[in-house]
Design a protein around this motif. Structure first.
Motif, PDB file in Angstrom:
ATOM      1  N   GLY A  14       1.162  -0.891   0.072  1.00  0.00           N
ATOM      2  CA  GLY A  14       0.250  -0.156  -0.204  1.00  0.00           C
ATOM      3  C   GLY A  14       0.983   1.094   0.501  1.00  0.00           C
ATOM      4  N   ARG A  15       2.103   1.181   0.271  1.00  0.00           N
ATOM      5  CA  ARG A  15       2.746   2.279  -0.090  1.00  0.00           C
ATOM      6  C   ARG A  15       3.359   2.249  -1.366  1.00  0.00           C
ATOM      7  N   VAL A  16       4.364   3.546  -1.790  1.00  0.00           N
ATOM      8  CA  VAL A  16       4.352   4.151  -3.380  1.00  0.00           C
ATOM      9  C   VAL A  16       5.853   3.274  -2.788  1.00  0.00           C
ATOM     10  N   LYS A  17       6.429   2.317  -4.023  1.00  0.00           N
ATOM     11  CA  LYS A  17       7.961   1.917  -4.549  1.00  0.00           C
ATOM     12  C   LYS A  17       8.706   2.721  -5.053  1.00  0.00           C
ATOM     13  N   GLU A  18       7.856   2.894  -6.886  1.00  0.00           N
ATOM     14  CA  GLU A  18       8.351   2.759  -7.641  1.00  0.00           C
ATOM     15  C   GLU A  18       7.670   3.349  -8.947  1.00  0.00           C
ATOM     16  N   VAL A  19       8.066   4.226  -9.501  1.00  0.00           N
ATOM     17  CA  VAL A  19       7.760   4.868 -10.885  1.00  0.00           C
ATOM     18  C   VAL A  19       7.909   4.378 -12.423  1.00  0.00           C
ATOM     19  N   VAL A  20       6.851   4.168 -13.149  1.00  0.00           N
ATOM     20  CA  VAL A  20       7.606   3.587 -14.172  1.00  0.00           C
ATOM     21  C   VAL A  20       7.036   4.695 -15.375  1.00  0.00           C
ATOM     22  N   THR A  21       7.845   4.553 -16.621  1.00  0.00           N
ATOM     23  CA  THR A  21       7.546   5.859 -17.207  1.00  0.00           C
ATOM     24  C   THR A  21       7.586   4.646 -18.612  1.00  0.00           C
ATOM     25  N   ASN A  22       6.695   5.535 -19.670  1.00  0.00           N
ATOM     26  CA  ASN A  22       6.204   5.216 -20.478  1.00  0.00           C
ATOM     27  C   ASN A  22       7.669   4.978 -21.941  1.00  0.00           C
ATOM     28  N   THR A  23       8.593   5.113 -21.343  1.00  0.00           N
ATOM     29  CA  THR A  23      10.339   5.030 -22.197  1.00  0.00           C
ATOM     30  C   THR A  23      10.419   3.882 -21.146  1.00  0.00           C
ATOM     31  N   GLY A  24      10.134   3.504 -20.213  1.00  0.00           N
ATOM     32  CA  GLY A  24      11.050   1.379 -19.096  1.00  0.00           C
ATOM     33  C   GLY A  24      11.775   2.362 -18.440  1.00  0.00           C
ATOM     34  N   ALA A  25      11.524   3.251 -18.236  1.00  0.00           N
ATOM     35  CA  ALA A  25      12.696   4.361 -17.279  1.00  0.00           C
ATOM     36  C   ALA A  25      11.994   4.284 -15.686  1.00  0.00           C
ATOM     37  N   THR A  26      13.176   3.833 -14.794  1.00  0.00           N
ATOM     38  CA  THR A  26      11.691   3.614 -13.379  1.00  0.00           C
ATOM     39  C   THR A  26      12.369   4.491 -12.608  1.00  0.00           C
ATOM     40  N   PHE A  27      11.528   5.256 -11.536  1.00  0.00           N
ATOM     41  CA  PHE A  27      12.628   5.981 -10.515  1.00  0.00           C
ATOM     42  C   PHE A  27      11.435   5.371  -9.277  1.00  0.00           C
ATOM     43  N   LEU A  28      12.936   4.642  -8.142  1.00  0.00           N
ATOM     44  CA  LEU A  28      12.104   5.220  -6.814  1.00  0.00           C
ATOM     45  C   LEU A  28      12.198   5.879  -6.048  1.00  0.00           C
ATOM     46  N   ALA A  29      11.246   5.089  -5.020  1.00  0.00           N
ATOM     47  CA  ALA A  29      10.246   7.007  -4.785  1.00  0.00           C
ATOM     48  C   ALA A  29       9.918   6.218  -3.797  1.00  0.00           C
ATOM     49  N   GLN A  30       9.755   7.476  -2.480  1.00  0.00           N
ATOM     50  CA  GLN A  30       9.065   7.377  -0.818  1.00  0.00           C
ATOM     51  C   GLN A  30       7.626   7.624  -1.294  1.00  0.00           C
ATOM     52  N   ASP A  31       7.744   8.097  -1.781  1.00  0.00           N
ATOM     53  CA  ASP A  31       6.209   9.466  -2.227  1.00  0.00           C
ATOM     54  C   ASP A  31       6.382  10.085  -3.515  1.00  0.00           C
ATOM     55  N   VAL A  32       4.641  10.719  -4.156  1.00  0.00           N
ATOM     56  CA  VAL A  32       4.997  10.801  -5.413  1.00  0.00           C
ATOM     57  C   VAL A  32       3.559  12.394  -5.113  1.00  0.00           C
ATOM     58  N   ILE A  33       4.349  12.571  -6.407  1.00  0.00           N
ATOM     59  CA  ILE A  33       3.004  14.024  -6.682  1.00  0.00           C
ATOM     60  C   ILE A  33       2.440  13.673  -7.753  1.00  0.00           C
ATOM     61  N   ILE A  34       1.690  13.320  -8.593  1.00  0.00           N
ATOM     62  CA  ILE A  34       1.211  13.656  -9.962  1.00  0.00           C
ATOM     63  C   ILE A  34       0.441  14.243 -10.336  1.00  0.00           C
ATOM     64  N   THR A  35       0.816  15.599 -11.026  1.00  0.00           N
ATOM     65  CA  THR A  35       0.538  16.373 -11.429  1.00  0.00           C
ATOM     66  C   THR A  35       0.147  15.830 -12.685  1.00  0.00           C
ATOM     67  N   SER A  36      -1.023  15.643 -13.730  1.00  0.00           N
ATOM     68  CA  SER A  36      -1.580  15.240 -14.147  1.00  0.00           C
ATOM     69  C   SER A  36      -2.101  16.001 -15.151  1.00  0.00           C
ATOM     70  N   GLY A  37      -2.032  17.304 -14.605  1.00  0.00           N
ATOM     71  CA  GLY A  37      -2.894  18.518 -15.505  1.00  0.00           C
ATOM     72  C   GLY A  37      -4.407  17.903 -16.055  1.00  0.00           C
ATOM     73  N   THR A  38      -4.267  18.069 -17.778  1.00  0.00           N
ATOM     74  CA  THR A  38      -5.588  17.995 -18.380  1.00  0.00           C
ATOM     75  C   THR A  38      -5.477  17.024 -18.490  1.00  0.00           C
ATOM     76  N   TYR A  39      -4.164  16.331 -18.804  1.00  0.00           N
ATOM     77  CA  TYR A  39      -4.050  14.641 -19.715  1.00  0.00           C
ATOM     78  C   TYR A  39      -4.503  13.493 -19.166  1.00  0.00           C
ATOM     79  N   LEU A  40      -4.865  13.231 -18.187  1.00  0.00           N
ATOM     80  CA  LEU A  40      -5.691  11.747 -18.353  1.00  0.00           C
ATOM     81  C   LEU A  40      -6.488  11.529 -17.961  1.00  0.00           C
ATOM     82  N   LYS A  41      -6.475  10.397 -19.574  1.00  0.00           N
ATOM     83  CA  LYS A  41      -8.035  10.367 -20.408  1.00  0.00           C
ATOM     84  C   LYS A  41      -8.028  11.480 -21.687  1.00  0.00           C
ATOM     85  N   GLY A  42      -6.787  12.301 -21.635  1.00  0.00           N
ATOM     86  CA  GLY A  42      -6.988  13.075 -22.824  1.00  0.00           C
ATOM     87  C   GLY A  42      -7.815  13.406 -24.197  1.00  0.00           C
TER      88      GLY A  42
END
Length: 152
Positions: free
Chosen positions: A64-92
């Protein structure tokens, strides 16, 4: 955001002054490029904050805790906390007359993968009209965790 708006304001105006104080609203216009430059400086100088710009597909959780972020290029970032600033892009969607297709403003990609992941978590994604301010239920915000005295 308010501090940077104050720094970069072109004009400010109080709206609805002919009505009661409950509907008064301050509208500020800021210099777009200057605001962007000031906000980048603010974020880059924030202690314990790493800023990454990427098209996120999903956020991996562990217990239930954030571990990692996966991007569309396959790059991953380890993280304890993540802020999603999606703007108007979700289901855009771009809608031009009878034609509609996935996309974001200014030729950007829609966050299709992230939208699907958020739905898998059980979150409901809804669409607001352009210009509709976000709604935050204060009962779900951890204000006690913030230190407002450090702002100036």
């Amino acid at each position: 955001m308010g501090i940077n708006t104050d720094k970069t304001a072109i004009q400010m105006r109080m709206l609805n002054t002919g009505k009661g104080p409950a509907v008064h609203a301050l509208r500020a216009q800021a210099d777009k490029k200057w605001y962007q430059q000031e906000m980048i400086k603010t974020l880059e100088n924030q202690v314990n904050l790493d800023v990454k710009q990427a098209l996120v597909e999903k956020v991996l959780l562990n217990g239930g805790r954030v571990k990692e972020v996966v991007t569309n290029t396959g790059a991953t970032f380890l993280a304890q906390d993540v802020i999603i600033t999606s703007g108007t892009y979700l289901k855009g969607r771009i809608i031009i007359g009878d034609v509609a297709y996935q996309g974001g403003p200014n030729g950007q990609f829609a966050a299709v993968g992230l939208s699907a992941w958020l739905r898998e978590l059980g979150l409901e994604l809804i669409r607001f009209k352009t210009g509709t301010p976000p709604r935050v239920d204060r009962r779900n915000c951890g204000f006690q965790k913030d230190d407002y005295s450090a702002r100036g």
